[in-house]
Design an enzyme around this catalytic site. Structure first.
Site, PDB file in Angstrom:
ATOM      1  N   SER A  49       4.724   0.220   5.117  1.00 30.77           N
ATOM      2  CA  SER A  49       6.044  -0.114   4.570  1.00 30.77           C
ATOM      3  C   SER A  49       6.455  -1.549   4.858  1.00 30.77           C
ATOM      4  CB  SER A  49       7.099   0.850   5.125  1.00 30.77           C
ATOM      5  OG  SER A  49       7.082   0.840   6.549  1.00 30.77           O
ATOM      6  N   GLY A  86       4.564   4.456   4.953  1.00 31.01           N
ATOM      7  CA  GLY A  86       4.122   5.603   5.731  1.00 31.01           C
ATOM      8  C   GLY A  86       2.629   5.669   5.973  1.00 31.01           C
ATOM      9  N   ASN A 115       2.188   2.780  11.970  1.00 32.30           N
ATOM     10  CA  ASN A 115       2.540   4.197  11.915  1.00 32.30           C
ATOM     11  C   ASN A 115       1.683   5.043  12.847  1.00 32.30           C
ATOM     12  OD1 ASN A 115       4.715   4.219   9.955  1.00 32.30           O
ATOM     13  ND2 ASN A 115       3.186   3.622   8.448  1.00 32.30           N
ATOM     14  N   ASP A 196      17.589   0.875  10.201  1.00 32.15           N
ATOM     15  CA  ASP A 196      16.630   1.706  10.939  1.00 32.15           C
ATOM     16  C   ASP A 196      15.993   0.956  12.111  1.00 32.15           C
ATOM     17  OD1 ASP A 196      14.849  -0.044   9.714  1.00 32.15           O
ATOM     18  OD2 ASP A 196      14.034   1.454   8.348  1.00 32.15           O
ATOM     19  N   HIS A 199      12.456  -1.959   9.724  1.00 33.35           N
ATOM     20  CA  HIS A 199      12.042  -2.726   8.550  1.00 33.35           C
ATOM     21  C   HIS A 199      12.878  -3.997   8.404  1.00 33.35           C
ATOM     22  CE1 HIS A 199      10.772   1.462   7.665  1.00 33.35           C
ATOM     23  NE2 HIS A 199       9.680   0.827   7.283  1.00 33.35           N
TER      24      HIS A 199
END
Length: 221
Positions: A49, A86, A115, A196, A199
């Site tokens: 991402s 992801g 991830n 979040d 990002h």
């Protein structure tokens, strides 16, 4: 011989001479070998991402901004962004053969692993997947830039240090270019991230582009 005859002969000779000259030029042009256009060379980006411009318009991400710079500074290159939000290294390892066949890149940027770390996946597994991707890219004839990531300290010292070491170990073993930490220019700036706290926002994407560029540019020569 009449003057009228001489004038007509001159006119006829002029027309014939023009036609002969035109034909000669045309034949010479056809005889010249066609100059083939330089094929467009591809940079393939395999990321997650952070490279897929999560939460942003696609053109705002660092990969798209890098493509714009390449168009200006290194014409003849294009970027294919095969990043998937992801994505783990296992997903990248499963996809890379198809992406290499489809895009035939001259350069492959591998920016995966974040991830894996967030899920606490085994370090040995992550390293094996990175090696699989690097090996596949090199076997296809592509140059490789491996882009690393770091994990927060709450995962424990052994894990975080081993996570960082994975990228260095793979890069050294396979002799490929390494950018140790994608987010290095912005990692300590809370305002650089979306809600979040993972990002980056659009405003700092040029910093990521500028951070990656010195490692990528030599591979385009």
């Amino acid at each position: 011989m009449s003057q009228e005859y001489m004038r007509e002969r001159a006119r006829t000779s002029g027309v014939l001479g023009y036609l002969v000259l035109t034909l000669a030029v045309s034949l010479a042009t056809l005889a010249e070998p066609a100059v083939a256009a330089e094929p467009v060379r591809t940079v393939l980006v395999m990321g997650d991402s952070l490279s897929a411009a999560y939460g942003l318009a696609p053109e705002e991400g660092w990969v798209a901004l890098t493509a714009e710079r390449m168009a200006r500074q290194t014409p003849g290159w294009r970027v294919v962004n095969a990043s998937v939000s992801g994505e783990t290294t296992a997903g990248g390892a499963a996809r890379i053969a198809g992406e290499l066949t489809r895009n035939r890149p001259r350069v492959v940027v591998i920016a995966l692993g974040g991830n894996d770390g967030l899920r606490g996946l085994p370090l040995k597994q992550t390293r094996a997947n990175l090696e699989k991707m690097v090996s596949a890219a090199k076997a296809s004839g592509a140059r490789v830039l491996l882009v690393g990531m770091r994990m927060p300290p709450n995962l424990g010292k052994a894990y975080t240090e081993g996570f960082v070491a994975n990228y260095r170990t793979v890069a050294e073993a396979h002799q490929v270019a390494l950018l140790p930490f994608l987010l290095e220019p912005i990692a300590m700036d809370r305002g650089a991230f979306q809600a979040d706290n993972i990002h980056p926002v659009a405003a700092v994407q040029p910093k990521l582009r500028d951070h990656v560029w010195p490692a990528l540019a030599p591979l385009l020569k």
